[in-house]
Write an enzyme that holds these catalytic residues in place. Structure first.
Site, PDB file in Angstrom:
ATOM      1  CG  HIS A 258      -0.046 -20.638   4.159  1.00  0.00           C
ATOM      2  ND1 HIS A 258      -1.221 -21.244   4.545  1.00  0.00           N
ATOM      3  CD2 HIS A 258       0.388 -19.924   5.241  1.00  0.00           C
ATOM      4  CE1 HIS A 258      -1.491 -20.924   5.814  1.00  0.00           C
ATOM      5  NE2 HIS A 258      -0.526 -20.119   6.251  1.00  0.00           N
TER       6      HIS A 258
ATOM      7  CE1 TYR B  55       0.135   2.069   4.231  1.00  0.00           C
ATOM      8  CE2 TYR B  55       1.122  -0.106   4.412  1.00  0.00           C
ATOM      9  CZ  TYR B  55       0.927   1.159   4.909  1.00  0.00           C
ATOM     10  OH  TYR B  55       1.528   1.532   6.086  1.00  0.00           O
TER      11      TYR B  55
ATOM     12  NE  ARG C  69      -6.612 -18.701   5.333  1.00  0.00           N
ATOM     13  CZ  ARG C  69      -5.600 -19.262   5.993  1.00  0.00           C
ATOM     14  NH1 ARG C  69      -5.299 -20.537   5.787  1.00  0.00           N
ATOM     15  NH2 ARG C  69      -4.878 -18.548   6.849  1.00  0.00           N
TER      16      ARG C  69
ATOM     17  CG  LEU D 185       8.674   2.625   4.472  1.00  0.00           C
ATOM     18  CD1 LEU D 185       8.581   1.432   3.526  1.00  0.00           C
ATOM     19  CD2 LEU D 185       7.282   3.162   4.782  1.00  0.00           C
TER      20      LEU D 185
ATOM     21  CD  GLU E  80      10.470   2.217  10.377  1.00  0.00           C
ATOM     22  OE1 GLU E  80      10.572   3.119   9.537  1.00  0.00           O
ATOM     23  OE2 GLU E  80      10.133   1.045  10.067  1.00  0.00           O
TER      24      GLU E  80
ATOM     25  CE  LYS F 285       3.266   3.300   3.118  1.00  0.00           C
ATOM     26  NZ  LYS F 285       3.699   3.535   4.518  1.00  0.00           N
TER      27      LYS F 285
ATOM     28  NE  ARG G 101       7.114   4.188   0.193  1.00  0.00           N
ATOM     29  CZ  ARG G 101       6.886   4.962   1.258  1.00  0.00           C
ATOM     30  NH1 ARG G 101       7.870   5.252   2.082  1.00  0.00           N
ATOM     31  NH2 ARG G 101       5.675   5.442   1.495  1.00  0.00           N
TER      32      ARG G 101
END
Length: 283
Positions: A101, A32, A99, A202, A178, A146, A51
């Site tokens: 993995h 995101y 579903r 990040l 951070e 991110k 990014r």
């Protein structure tokens, strides 16, 4: 009615329907970005989109749009919603699949959503500063991506909230990494210190702007991790993020930083940042 992006279409936000089999919902399998909008103009949109594509590459997710096309889609979203000051939230997941993995074996289209949110600038925080606490950094070892996996950040932010503080300054052992939703900086004897860009943090877009601001005002920068104890002894401490901009930290735990007021270098960085925002609005 407010619109949102669903893949490459603008739809009424109330009509949005997401599958329970979306891998973003099931696994946090996605990425995101949050882009700031000032008076209808996107700030550092190119850097955010760059990014986003880097994060996609790191998790082996193929974004089905070029950067230019995505940029235009976001521009149209802002225009359609007549957003003045606020944010764009943009998320891309690996898509809808039963579903499992492991990655889907068949061709699965990624799911893109984006919406806008009105948010005024945090003027009081910028002017007077905020307080913070220390929290052990329990996140995974790829904080440079991110991703949607934010539970560690959420738990840290909740601790700060319960302590009536704005931010949680995370640390691995004694070394500061951070914030729960920001990058952290300390200034001592005219030198700015901040954690180097690696897998532990990040590479914030606002952090990149801060680096440019420091160069412009002649402030020396050392990209080197500092300890919790060193943080408490700094002349100035501040954080940066898309939503928080350049926010002074005037107190950590029970320790007041220097005079307890935003410092002179922090003010200069804020001023230089503001000039860049105003330059955007003149284009």
């Amino acid at each position: 009615m407010e619109k949102m992006l669903y893949n490459d279409r603008l739809i009424d936000i109330e009509d949005a329907k997401l599958s329970i089999n979306d891998r973003g919902y099931q696994f946090g399998d996605g990425i995101y970005e949050v882009i700031k909008v000032y008076e209808g103009s996107m700030f550092t949109a190119t850097e955010h989109i760059d990014r986003l594509y880097r994060s996609a590459d790191e998790i082996r997710l193929v974004i089905p749009y070029t950067k230019d096309v995505l940029h235009k889609m976001l521009y149209d979203l802002v225009e359609e919603n007549e957003l003045a000051t606020g944010h764009i939230y943009l998320q891309i997941t690996r898509g809808i699949a039963p579903r499992n993995h492991a990655f889907p074996t068949d061709f699965t289209e990624p799911t893109l959503i984006a919406y806008t949110q009105v948010a005024e600038r945090p003027i009081n925080n910028l002017r007077f500063g905020v307080s913070a606490i220390f929290v052990e950094d329990i996140r995974w070892l790829r904080c440079d991506i991110k991703s949607l996996n934010l539970l560690g950040n959420v738990l840290a932010k909740q601790q700060a909230h319960e302590a009536h503080c704005y931010e949680a300054i995370q640390h691995r052992g004694e070394m500061v990494t951070e914030g729960s939703s920001s990058n952290i900086y300390g200034i001592k004897d005219g030198v700015l210190y901040t954690h180097p860009i690696n897998n532990y943090i990040l590479n914030g877009i606002t952090r990149q702007v801060v680096m440019k601001c420091c160069k412009e005002i002649g402030l020396s920068v050392v990209e080197e991790a500092f300890t919790k104890e060193q943080a408490l002894q700094m002349d100035e401490v501040f954080l940066s993020s898309t939503s928080s901009e350049i926010t002074p930290i005037i107190k950590i735990e029970n320790t007041v930083i220097k005079s307890g007021e935003p410092g002179i270098y922090t003010r200069k960085i804020q001023q230089t940042f503001e000039e860049k925002v105003q330059q955007l609005l003149l284009v």
